[in-house]
Design an enzyme around this catalytic site. Sequence first.
Site, short mmCIF file in Angstrom:
data_model
loop_
_atom_site.label_atom_id
_atom_site.label_comp_id
_atom_site.label_asym_id
_atom_site.label_seq_id
_atom_site.Cartn_x
_atom_site.Cartn_y
_atom_site.Cartn_z
N CYS A 11 5.73 3.97 -19.82
CA CYS A 11 6.30 4.01 -18.46
C CYS A 11 6.06 2.70 -17.70
O CYS A 11 4.91 2.32 -17.44
CB CYS A 11 5.68 5.17 -17.70
SG CYS A 11 6.16 5.19 -15.96
N VAL A 51 4.96 10.50 -13.58
CA VAL A 51 3.82 9.60 -13.54
C VAL A 51 4.33 8.22 -13.14
O VAL A 51 5.52 7.94 -13.33
CB VAL A 51 3.11 9.55 -14.92
CG1 VAL A 51 2.40 10.85 -15.20
CG2 VAL A 51 4.08 9.20 -16.06
N GLU A 63 3.88 7.91 -6.92
CA GLU A 63 4.77 6.80 -6.52
C GLU A 63 4.09 5.43 -6.67
O GLU A 63 3.23 5.05 -5.87
CB GLU A 63 5.32 6.97 -5.10
CG GLU A 63 6.29 8.13 -4.95
CD GLU A 63 7.55 7.99 -5.82
OE1 GLU A 63 7.94 6.86 -6.16
OE2 GLU A 63 8.13 9.03 -6.17
N SER A 64 4.58 4.70 -7.67
CA SER A 64 3.91 3.44 -8.03
C SER A 64 3.84 2.44 -6.87
O SER A 64 2.83 1.75 -6.70
CB SER A 64 4.61 2.80 -9.23
OG SER A 64 5.97 2.53 -8.94
N1 LIG Z 1 9.55 6.42 -8.30
C1 LIG Z 1 8.55 6.73 -9.29
C2 LIG Z 1 9.21 6.76 -10.65
C3 LIG Z 1 8.25 7.20 -11.74
C4 LIG Z 1 9.00 7.61 -13.00
O1 LIG Z 1 10.25 7.67 -13.04
N2 LIG Z 1 8.24 7.89 -14.05
C5 LIG Z 1 8.86 8.36 -15.26
C6 LIG Z 1 8.23 7.74 -16.49
S1 LIG Z 1 8.62 6.02 -16.59
C7 LIG Z 1 8.65 9.86 -15.39
O2 LIG Z 1 7.59 10.36 -15.10
N3 LIG Z 1 9.71 10.51 -15.83
C8 LIG Z 1 9.70 11.91 -16.02
C9 LIG Z 1 10.86 12.55 -15.32
O3 LIG Z 1 11.67 11.84 -14.71
O4 LIG Z 1 10.96 13.76 -15.35
C10 LIG Z 1 7.41 5.70 -9.23
O5 LIG Z 1 7.67 4.57 -8.79
O6 LIG Z 1 6.26 6.04 -9.57
#
Ligand SMILES: N[C@@H](CCC(=O)N[C@@H](CS)C(=O)NCC(=O)O)C(=O)O
Length: 192
Positions: A11, A51, A63-64
């Site tokens: 990720c 995550v 949220e990163s």
């Molecule tokens: N806006 C979130 C995006 C986080 C994200 O999209 N993480 C992905 C992995 S790269 C995830 O957990 N995906 C699972 C899903 O969308 O259900 C951030 O910035 O933390």
Amino acid sequence: MSLVLYDAARCPYCARVRIVLAEKDVEFEAVEIDLSDRPAWLYEKNATGRVPIVEENGRPLPESAVIMEFLEERYPEPPLLPSEVAGRAFARLLVFRDDLLTDPYYAFRRGEDGAAEHLDAALSGLDAALGERPFLGGAEFGLADIAYVPWLLRARDMLGVCLDGLPHLAGWLARLEGRPSIAAEAGIVAAL
Ligand SMILES: N[C@@H](CCC(=O)N[C@@H](CS)C(=O)NCC(=O)O)C(=O)O
């Protein structure tokens, strides 16, 4: 104080947090989440089930972009935002606008029509910006660079995107990879 990172190696949003933690030399416990079989309890920590999540003393924070800011305030040294107000706002603007890179990146990864051209345009925009300043946020390495570099590493090393015609971007990436935090992330990407 206990700090846990709910993490996933592949990720890029988690990569942002890994890099900030490494830059600030913060000790933490990493819990690897299988994104294709996420545990039900993850939704109690983040309603979206995504995550990264950082948990300090049992209090989860998703949220990163928010996590990066939290870590910057909690562990101010070394600073990863400029000392001057307008410089900080500019760095935050770049983080806020990350979809200028991530949208074409994911479209390219999905193989959508026209996506290669859109990704090329996004990379050219970054190359032009880095022709004017050494780091995305300005004179110093910081959160703006960390916000973008996970996708650049993955574009180059996983999607085979060639950066040869983009000398400023390629030079920036090479400079960043001289930092242990980014070299470690490049290692994670190589092992995916
Ligand atoms: N806006 C979130 C995006 C986080 C994200 O999209 N993480 C992905 C992995 S790269 C995830 O957990 N995906 C699972 C899903 O969308 O259900 C951030 O910035 O933390």
